[in-house]
Design an enzyme around this catalytic site. Structure first.
Site, PDB file in Angstrom:
ATOM      1  N   ASP A 159      -5.643   4.054  -2.717  1.00 37.15           N
ATOM      2  CA  ASP A 159      -5.623   3.583  -1.335  1.00 37.15           C
ATOM      3  C   ASP A 159      -4.800   2.290  -1.344  1.00 37.15           C
ATOM      4  O   ASP A 159      -4.554   1.696  -2.402  1.00 37.15           O
ATOM      5  CB  ASP A 159      -7.032   3.364  -0.774  1.00 37.15           C
ATOM      6  CG  ASP A 159      -7.015   3.306   0.765  1.00 37.15           C
ATOM      7  OD1 ASP A 159      -5.914   3.185   1.349  1.00 37.15           O
ATOM      8  OD2 ASP A 159      -8.097   3.377   1.381  1.00 37.15           O
TER       9      ASP A 159
HETATM   10  C1  BGC Z   1      -6.602   3.192   4.620  1.00 38.64           C
HETATM   11  C2  BGC Z   1      -6.042   4.573   4.333  1.00 38.64           C
HETATM   12  C3  BGC Z   1      -4.633   4.669   4.881  1.00 38.64           C
HETATM   13  C4  BGC Z   1      -3.798   3.571   4.267  1.00 38.64           C
HETATM   14  C5  BGC Z   1      -2.357   3.581   4.721  1.00 38.64           C
HETATM   15  C6  BGC Z   1      -5.675   2.095   4.142  1.00 38.64           C
HETATM   16  O1  BGC Z   1      -6.113   0.850   4.568  1.00 38.64           O
HETATM   17  O2  BGC Z   1      -7.874   3.050   4.009  1.00 38.64           O
HETATM   18  O3  BGC Z   1      -6.864   5.553   4.913  1.00 38.64           O
HETATM   19  O4  BGC Z   1      -4.101   5.928   4.620  1.00 38.64           O
HETATM   20  O5  BGC Z   1      -4.355   2.310   4.605  1.00 38.64           O
HETATM   21  O6  BGC Z   1      -2.242   3.231   6.048  1.00 38.64           O
END
Ligand code: BGC
Length: 700
Positions: A226
């Site tokens: 993530d």
């Molecule tokens: C989120 C993800 C997301 C990523 C990119 C993160 O903060 O937890 O779900 O895909 O950001 O935007």
């Protein structure tokens, strides 16, 4: 075949780390590096629709679909696959290679700020819906990324919270949906979560990423972190991560030095490089696809609308309050009639061309709106949000701050009761990434002003023999039990996407009968929720700034808890009414090798066409190990049945799916003995039962 033997180890490492801020497509979340003939790959959110910035002169190129919690409420994998395909096509035509979704964490409790991005409290429903979604996205030539792997059921301190979960609960509840999607839909990618799991960051946990995901389940795609997860990129790669996102040059340099110092395993770099390459070769960028920037937004709007119609849940409807007559004169209360919420906030939000708010939808469907009342709301919303026009509310992502809902004088309400046929009250709840919802009034509970509004409207309308309908435009469960007697009907529309108003109007008018069922229990009160027992269980300890949260309820999540421990919910898992009714009959149970085959007849015995969701729960013997009262093992939605029409449903369940994870034996076991089969219209409305006997314990 291209040849990559000339690629240096430094270049290989470079492929494992994203570029940081993407440059190619505005508003995307991430991009990989271009190296030696391997083009950079574009990654973008998210679960309810493609998240890209308006293109060029504010041309909006994506559709806001119903949020996954609403997609799960359809209990219809076919429509979810259609939504997935539409999102995939929009990704493709916007130059996106890999979509960052679906969200696949479990609704452990009603307050998780991202529940709207996830499907259900039940692992099977979650896994089946996610599989349909992934198949849809990937059928458009775009990769899907189930996330966040794993045990990311709260947003509070998500970057570092240590989630303590037993292996049994992990395997049966939290890993299960990922296992299903890996085995059924072969996603191109998986995203690990931010949190720690039993002491280790999930992005730095070789047991999770290598032993379980690769060796046990046979996952062949890539695993990315993530965004900014974990605290050690070297450990991440060594533990099985293939791609660090969003990445930056510093991380790249750290990896290169670690490689030179012998701390980064060369075989891991090779392995991840090869895996990335294998997936990247399938991408549109690699294949030189030229996006049109013209996705079929008209077609996709219809898919969003259809999915929303299927996913709305009718919670209450006394005395056939609904459907309303075409052309009814309606008094609409609640700020949400104008500031209708299409989706939640954060990466699960996207920029659609428009949102049809509830009043607009009602007007288009031929309802007569009480204009004087509407004017009061219009003025109130415009003034309080400081807008000169309402377009801004939707296009500029102004998120409705909560306004006082009790601003219409009692006398005015009384007058509206006299001149309208019915009252509609819209209740809204937003939520989003990085924070959890609260128990307080105005979130899980109603605020005082909302209560007053409902009381006043109810009194005024009922005293002149008129009915009151509540419309819940909410991101997750709220408390309904204490006020539901004040209204005659309740329609739950979750966060239904850009076609919101159309969906509401067409359901109210009975163009289609509601057929959604709850994917999550609505408890009577917060104190009934198992995690509410102590802050240790949620949001963790120390309560003021938790670093550790224990999943105290273990496998007893959602209905598994309420049913086993005799706690009556306000609305149970799988619940949802229709304008028509269904009769269940003719249950036949057969065993064919490793499968249980069920045949059931469903007849529409009411006055409207409708679809029913047939749910199969199984109660295990529970002699060798404690088991929940019952667990969902299969489900099937009927076709649209005309009044009087009958459908024969056939359902197959693999006997292996009756297994429980035995923590001492460290094996899945199907217990010997009688397993009771319960077939129902909800988890507590069981219509037919039968049983099967398993003569020998099955261990695998
Ligand atoms: C989120 C993800 C997301 C990523 C990119 C993160 O903060 O937890 O779900 O895909 O950001 O935007």
């Amino acid at each position: 075949m291209r040849r990559y033997d000339q690629i240096s180890i430094e270049e290989k490492i470079a492929l494992l780390v994203g570029v940081g801020v993407p440059k190619k497509v505005p508003g995307t979340a991430g991009e990989t590096r271009e190296i030696s003939g391997i083009p950079s790959i574009e990654l973008s959110d998210g679960p309810s629709g493609l998240r890209v910035e308006p293109y060029a002169e504010r041309v909006y190129l994506s559709t806001a679909f119903p949020s996954p919690i609403m997609l799960a409420s359809t209990w219809d994998p076919e429509i979810v696959e259609e939504v997935g395909r539409a999102i995939g096509e929009e990704a493709r035509e916007n130059g996106i290679d890999i979509l960052l979704g679906p969200g696949l964490n479990i609704h452990r409790h009603p307050l998780c700020g991202r529940n709207f991005e996830y499907f259900s409290e039940d692992p099977l429903l979650s896994g089946v819906m996610a599989s349909a979604y992934v198949k849809g996205v990937q059928s458009a030539g775009v990769g899907a990324t189930p996330k966040h792997f794993v045990a990311n059921e709260q947003e509070t301190n998500r970057y570092f919270i240590d989630t303590i979960v037993s292996e049994r609960a992990l395997r049966e509840i939290y890993l299960k949906p990922f296992e299903i999607v890996v085995k059924k839909a072969s996603p191109w990618a998986i995203m690990s979560s931010y949190n720690k799991l039993n002491g280790r960051y999930t992005s730095q946990d070789p047991w999770l990423l290598i032993d379980v995901l690769r060796k046990e389940w046979g996952f062949e795609g890539i695993v990315m972190t993530d965004w900014g997860a974990g605290d050690d990129p070297v450990e991440q790669i060594n533990s099985g991560i293939d791609l660090i996102m969003p990445g930056d040059d510093k991380i790249y340099e750290k990896l290169v030095s670690a490689y030179r110092e012998g701390r980064l395993k060369p075989e891991r770099v090779e392995e991840s490089f090869n895996r990335l390459l294998k997936i990247f070769e399938k991408t549109l960028s690699f294949r030189g696809y030229k996006p049109s920037y013209r996705p079929d937004l008209e077609k996709n709007a219809e898919i969003a609308y259809k999915a929303g119609l299927e996913g709305a849940v009718l919670l209450k409807n006394i005395g056939e309050t609904l459907p309303l007559k075409t052309g009814s004169q309606v008094a609409v209360f609640g700020v949400g009639q104008i500031a209708t919420l299409k989706s939640g906030m954060g990466s699960g939000h996207n920029h659609s061309r428009y949102t049809i708010n509830i009043v607009e939808g009602l007007r288009k469907a031929g309802f007569k709106i009480d204009e004087e009342l509407f004017e009061r709301y219009h003025k109130y919303v415009v003034e309080n949000y400081g807008l000169d026009n309402l377009e801004k509310l939707y296009k500029d992502e102004i998120y409705p701050k909560k306004l006082n809902e009790d601003f219409i004088e009692e006398d005015f309400i009384k007058r509206t009761a006299e001149r309208n046929d019915v009252a509609l009250i819209v209740i809204t709840r937003i939520s989003g990434e990085a924070w959890d919802r609260s128990v307080a009034g105005g979130d899980f509970y109603l605020s005082l002003d909302e209560k007053k509004l409902i009381e006043k409207v109810s009194k005024a309308f009922r005293s002149v023999g008129k009915k009151v309908v509540a419309i819940l435009n909410i991101a997750g469960p709220i408390e309904i039990y204490s006020w539901r007697d004040l209204v005659d009907a309740i329609l739950l529309i979750w966060l239904p996407g850009q076609e919101a108003g159309r969906i509401v109007a067409d359901l109210l008018i009975g163009k289609v009968s509601p057929s959604g069922k709850l994917p999550i229990t609505f408890p009577k009160s917060w104190t009934d929720v198992p995690v509410s027992i102590s802050s240790e269980c949620y949001p963790g300890t120390p309560p003021e700034n938790p670093v550790k949260v224990r999943y105290c309820e273990d496998i007893y999540v959602g209905y598994r808890y309420y049913d086993t421990f005799g706690v009556e919910p306000a609305y149970e898992f799988g619940y949802g009414l229709s304008y028509t009714s269904f009769e269940y009959s003719g249950l036949e149970i057969n065993i064919d090798k490793d499968n249980i085959i069920l045949n059931i007849k469903i007849r529409n015995i009411g006055r409207y066409p409708g679809r029913e969701v047939v749910q199969v729960y199984i109660k295990a013997p529970g002699e060798e190990i404690d088991r929940p009262e019952q667990e969902l093992k299969a489900f099937k939605k009927t076709k649209m049945l005309r009044p009087g029409e009958e459908e024969e449903i056939k359902i197959e369940i693999s006997i292996k799916d009756l297994a429980t994870y035995h923590p001492e034996k460290k094996r899945w076991i199907v217990e010997r003995g009688w397993h009771e089969i319960r077939i129902g219209s909800s988890s507590r409305d069981i219509r037919l039962t039968g049983k099967i006997y398993i003569p020998e314990e099955i261990v695998f």
